[in-house]
Design a protein around this motif. Structure first.
Motif, mmCIF file in Angstrom:
data_model
loop_
_atom_site.group_PDB
_atom_site.id
_atom_site.type_symbol
_atom_site.label_atom_id
_atom_site.label_comp_id
_atom_site.label_asym_id
_atom_site.label_seq_id
_atom_site.Cartn_x
_atom_site.Cartn_y
_atom_site.Cartn_z
ATOM 1 N N ALA A 38 -3.631 10.479 6.260
ATOM 2 C CA ALA A 38 -2.998 9.692 5.209
ATOM 3 C C ALA A 38 -4.078 9.021 4.374
ATOM 4 C CB ALA A 38 -2.074 8.640 5.819
ATOM 5 N N PHE A 39 -3.934 9.134 3.067
ATOM 6 C CA PHE A 39 -4.894 8.554 2.130
ATOM 7 C C PHE A 39 -4.199 7.435 1.360
ATOM 8 C CE2 PHE A 39 -8.172 11.704 2.722
ATOM 9 C CZ PHE A 39 -7.473 12.791 3.210
ATOM 10 N N PHE A 40 -4.831 6.277 1.360
ATOM 11 C CA PHE A 40 -4.218 5.092 0.768
ATOM 12 C C PHE A 40 -4.712 4.833 -0.651
ATOM 13 C CE2 PHE A 40 -1.807 2.974 4.103
ATOM 14 C CZ PHE A 40 -2.225 3.654 5.228
ATOM 15 N N GLY A 41 -3.830 4.260 -1.454
ATOM 16 C CA GLY A 41 -4.219 3.741 -2.746
ATOM 17 C C GLY A 41 -4.852 2.359 -2.589
ATOM 18 N N GLN A 42 -5.212 1.765 -3.727
ATOM 19 C CA GLN A 42 -5.879 0.459 -3.682
ATOM 20 C C GLN A 42 -4.892 -0.681 -3.476
ATOM 21 O OE1 GLN A 42 -5.030 1.931 -6.437
ATOM 22 N NE2 GLN A 42 -4.321 0.379 -7.873
ATOM 23 N N LEU A 100 0.828 -1.200 0.000
ATOM 24 C CA LEU A 100 0.000 0.000 0.000
ATOM 25 C C LEU A 100 0.862 1.250 0.000
ATOM 26 C CD1 LEU A 100 -2.440 -1.230 2.770
ATOM 27 C CD2 LEU A 100 -3.092 -0.818 0.394
ATOM 28 N N ALA A 104 0.558 5.420 0.670
ATOM 29 C CA ALA A 104 -0.288 6.456 1.265
ATOM 30 C C ALA A 104 0.359 7.812 1.028
ATOM 31 C CB ALA A 104 -0.463 6.213 2.765
ATOM 32 N N SER A 105 -0.472 8.814 0.797
ATOM 33 C CA SER A 105 0.078 10.158 0.657
ATOM 34 C C SER A 105 -0.617 11.101 1.637
ATOM 35 C CB SER A 105 -0.064 10.677 -0.779
ATOM 36 O OG SER A 105 -1.377 11.132 -1.067
ATOM 37 N N SER A 106 0.082 12.173 1.997
ATOM 38 C CA SER A 106 -0.512 13.169 2.876
ATOM 39 C C SER A 106 0.149 14.513 2.647
ATOM 40 C CB SER A 106 -0.373 12.759 4.346
ATOM 41 O OG SER A 106 0.957 12.943 4.784
#
Lengths: 114, 112
Positions: free
Chosen positions: A103-107, A90, A92-94
């Motif tokens: 933090a927002f995660f990709g699939q 995974l 994650a970007s922030s």
């Protein structure tokens, strides 16, 4: 706005091979982190990059490496693959400010080592 | 070293009921506690988060209760719906640092 995008979505590799996973963060986010999620467990922190510099490293062997590019996208590289490296990887970007750590995660990329 | 302990491992709740998931942490330096929801084949999605300066935060049907002295926090899902069936992870980190330490997850199943 596009979310965090990761490629490829699925990958099958043979033991001993090398793999490169890619991540594009949300526009405006300068921090990218990588996590490994083994089936049935919570994600484990591998690396964090901010402004192209490594800011954190988890308890993973040197076979794992990463880098961040000027456009803030990132690559995770794993050498000499082992069966135990099979997992969901995974990204994650922030924005990563003192007051905002969301933090927002990709699939994720599902890696299978055979 | 597991720094965030989560329970139960799995939970079955009837539709309309209250789902409760608990977490305990060890590192008193943690100051940011998010909950993530993950559906099969997807990445975790941020649900709700709390900082230790408040004891409770509510967003719609989701509430976090935080007990700083006990180093525990919990997620309450009111009026649970079948669409809430997913795996839930608690996590902890420091403000200004994206490294998240996750719990082991709770598989929630809402039955009609």
């Amino acid at each position: 706005d596009a979310g965090v995008t990761q490629s490829p979505t699925h990958l099958i590799k043979t033991r001993g091979q090398h793999v490169t996973l890619r991540c594009s963060p949300i526009s405006g986010h300068k921090s990218v982190s990588w996590y490994q999620q083994v089936l049935g467990q919570g994600p484990q922190f591998i690396f964090q990059y901010y402004e192209k510099e490594e800011r954190g490293r988890g308890n993973f062997p040197d076979r794992f490496s990463a880098r961040q590019f000027p456009n803030y996208s990132s690559e995770l590289n794993v050498n000499a693959l082992l069966l135990g490296d099979s997992a969901l990887y995974l990204c994650a970007s922030s924005k990563l400010t003192d007051m905002n750590t969301e933090a927002f995660f990709g699939q994720g990329t599902r890696l299978t080592v055979v | 070293q597991q720094q965030v302990k989560q329970s139960p491992q799995s939970l079955i709740v009837q539709k309309g009921g209250i789902s409760i998931i608990n977490c305990a942490y060890e590192n008193t330096a943690f100051d940011y506690f998010p909950w993530y929801q993950q559906f099969p084949g997807k990445g975790p999605a941020l649900l709700i988060a709390i900082r230790p300066d408040v004891s409770e935060k509510k967003e719609g049907r989701f509430t976090i209760s935080f007990n700083k002295s006990a180093k525990q926090f919990s997620l309450h899902i009111m009026d649970s719906q079948p669409g809430d069936s997913a795996t839930y992870f608690c996590a902890a980190s420091y403000l200004g640092n994206e490294k998240l330490t996750f719990g082991t997850g709770t598989r929630l199943t809402i039955i009609p």
